[in-house]
Design a protein around this motif. Sequence first.
Motif, PDB file in Angstrom:
ATOM      1  N   ASP A 113       0.853  -1.181   0.000  1.00 42.92           N
ATOM      2  CA  ASP A 113       0.000   0.000   0.000  1.00 42.92           C
ATOM      3  C   ASP A 113       0.893   1.236   0.000  1.00 42.92           C
ATOM      4  OD1 ASP A 113       0.896   0.415   2.604  1.00 42.92           O
ATOM      5  OD2 ASP A 113      -0.935  -0.329   3.528  1.00 42.92           O
ATOM      6  N   HIS A 115       1.372   3.524   2.171  1.00 42.47           N
ATOM      7  CA  HIS A 115       2.102   3.817   3.404  1.00 42.47           C
ATOM      8  C   HIS A 115       3.432   3.069   3.430  1.00 42.47           C
ATOM      9  CE1 HIS A 115      -1.466   5.851   4.804  1.00 42.47           C
ATOM     10  NE2 HIS A 115      -2.187   4.757   4.600  1.00 42.47           N
ATOM     11  N   THR A 140       2.126   7.875  -2.006  1.00 43.24           N
ATOM     12  CA  THR A 140       1.239   9.028  -1.840  1.00 43.24           C
ATOM     13  C   THR A 140       1.609  10.149  -2.793  1.00 43.24           C
ATOM     14  OG1 THR A 140       0.896   8.454   0.485  1.00 43.24           O
ATOM     15  CG2 THR A 140       0.334  10.684  -0.174  1.00 43.24           C
ATOM     16  N   GLY A 163      -9.370   2.719   0.976  1.00 51.69           N
ATOM     17  CA  GLY A 163      -9.202   2.122   2.291  1.00 51.69           C
ATOM     18  C   GLY A 163     -10.306   2.517   3.254  1.00 51.69           C
ATOM     19  N   PRO A 164     -10.272   1.992   4.478  1.00 49.61           N
ATOM     20  CA  PRO A 164     -11.289   2.323   5.493  1.00 49.61           C
ATOM     21  C   PRO A 164     -11.347   3.809   5.824  1.00 49.61           C
ATOM     22  CG  PRO A 164     -10.001   0.396   6.151  1.00 49.61           C
ATOM     23  CD  PRO A 164      -9.317   0.979   4.964  1.00 49.61           C
ATOM     24  N   ASP A 165     -10.231   4.523   5.585  1.00 53.97           N
ATOM     25  CA  ASP A 165     -10.212   5.962   5.874  1.00 53.97           C
ATOM     26  C   ASP A 165     -10.811   6.796   4.758  1.00 53.97           C
ATOM     27  OD1 ASP A 165      -8.284   5.608   3.962  1.00 53.97           O
ATOM     28  OD2 ASP A 165      -6.645   6.523   5.095  1.00 53.97           O
ATOM     29  N   GLY A 166     -11.315   6.134   3.708  1.00 50.43           N
ATOM     30  CA  GLY A 166     -11.922   6.861   2.596  1.00 50.43           C
ATOM     31  C   GLY A 166     -10.934   7.392   1.586  1.00 50.43           C
ATOM     32  N   LEU A 167      -9.643   7.064   1.752  1.00 49.44           N
ATOM     33  CA  LEU A 167      -8.601   7.528   0.835  1.00 49.44           C
ATOM     34  C   LEU A 167      -8.020   6.353   0.057  1.00 49.44           C
ATOM     35  CD1 LEU A 167      -6.738  10.011   3.225  1.00 49.44           C
ATOM     36  CD2 LEU A 167      -8.285  10.595   1.337  1.00 49.44           C
ATOM     37  N   THR A 169      -5.706   3.494  -1.196  1.00 47.42           N
ATOM     38  CA  THR A 169      -4.658   2.700  -0.546  1.00 47.42           C
ATOM     39  C   THR A 169      -3.358   2.713  -1.333  1.00 47.42           C
ATOM     40  OG1 THR A 169      -5.190   0.642  -1.714  1.00 47.42           O
ATOM     41  CG2 THR A 169      -6.432   1.113   0.311  1.00 47.42           C
TER      42      THR A 169
END
Length: 544
Positions: A113, A115, A140, A163-167, A169
């Motif tokens: 991902d 990150h 990113t 992703g779960p954060d809405g951004l 991955t």
Amino acid sequence: MVNARDVLSGKAVSVRIEGGRIAHVGAPDTLPTAPEARRIDAQGRVLAPGFCESHLHLFQGGVTLDQLNLLEVQSEEQLARALSAYRKGREGEPLLGAWSANYEVLGPGTRPDRHALDRMVPDQPFLMLAVDLHTAFANTAALRLAGLMDHVPALERAEVVIGPDGLPTGELREDGAMQLVGRFAATGGRDGLAMAGDEPATPPDAAARARDMKTLRRALDACAAQGITTAVNMDGNLYQADLLREMARADALPIRVSAALRIAPSHGPERVAEMIAAARSAPVGKLSFGRIKMFLDGVFDTWTAFRTDDYPGRPGFRSNPLFRREAFIDICRQADAAGLQIQTHCVGDAAVRLALDGYEAARNANGARDARHRIEHIDMLHPDDRPRLAALGVIASMQPVHPPGSSGLPLEPTVSIMGRARWGDTFPWAALAREGTTIAFGTDWPTAPLSPFNAIHAALSRQPWAPDVPDQRLPFADVIRAYTEGGAKALHAEADRGRIAAGMAADLVLLEGDPRKLRDSATACRAALTICAGEIVHEAFPPS
């Protein structure tokens, strides 16, 4: 050429070449003398027909010659070291590129991902292509460059994974998503457009065209160095076809190229008609056309392979074909009526079934002919459909480097996504051969190394994934034929290429080492001399 050994029989053989064709084949003492000709003493080396690489991507393969190859990287630490070394001197590139990353490149049980990539490349845009070219992973900075951290557009048949954060991955699935970032590369993303079958938004200027032709030439020279004399290109837009045509007219193609024109689900009737017309173009020098290419599905690692049963752990989910059934069948009818060969990417067994349905519908509509339509890959095949390929005269264009566990590929996550119950239906080379289906081998470069020797090793050394899974290996002679005669037959060229015989085109490769030892090692032999159309296009040993 004297004192060679035939690759299949092992017998001593000498060959005389005149006018780009094989004029004489026989024992050394039967070779006619010709003082004006160059005499090559093979010194017992093995002589084979030139290899036909039946599935590769020339433009993208050429681009990757300058990128970081991650095939052997298996941990985050290894990736960090490789990237650190590769970045030196490339800090100013608009988009740093790497390719051939396994889905678990960061270690077993992981998936890349943004990150993880940010920890290694925090500030420079970086795009890493997965080994199958159906997925890419961006950091990113690359996502921000493409505006994806602010807005993700709606896409058809492609996905920017959220992703779960809405951004995002960082995972980009299929061409439509990968191109959102890939267009910022030094090539302008034109290599990806060729694979997708779309055209550059702005016609490239003379400098860009020259760079792109240089990229194609590098790819072709790499083929020649591997003993490949025919490259069956799977990219297919009008721009690339025009580049290849210009090179062919200038006699700048060192080997033969067969080019396809790609038809995508997004193409309307006018574009479909345009691509079919372009595919009917007349040959130019070493360049030929005559084929269209379609994709019916994706790959197992992204759960986009279209299958006849449910994915393990996902009840009711089998993925979907990229074309609507009737739209695909209609294009098959049109292309077949135009006398073209149809080739279709099919990884899942439901995709294979739909392709066969399309080819059968074309035959019913237009009448039977020796069309030799092709199916590319066939990672999974339902037993009920296996005899249909031979019955319809379909070519199985397959890649021995693709089974998990081969050519550096890990077993996971692919074998689990396929499902234990279906392992016996995967990559069925031997089963198809027993049915009488013609098999043509290739590598799908750059999803795998270009080397036919590596692919032959993969074919000969493949092991079943479990004791109850059928052994699908082919004998040595059949593997060689799949890389020579089979590839020629797939192109309707078996009367001209694929064998060492008088009257055939002088497409030959002299091998250094024993090809039968490729069962044990991918480096057991290499191309010492490559001849295409009677001309030496690669030479790696001192002339005699």
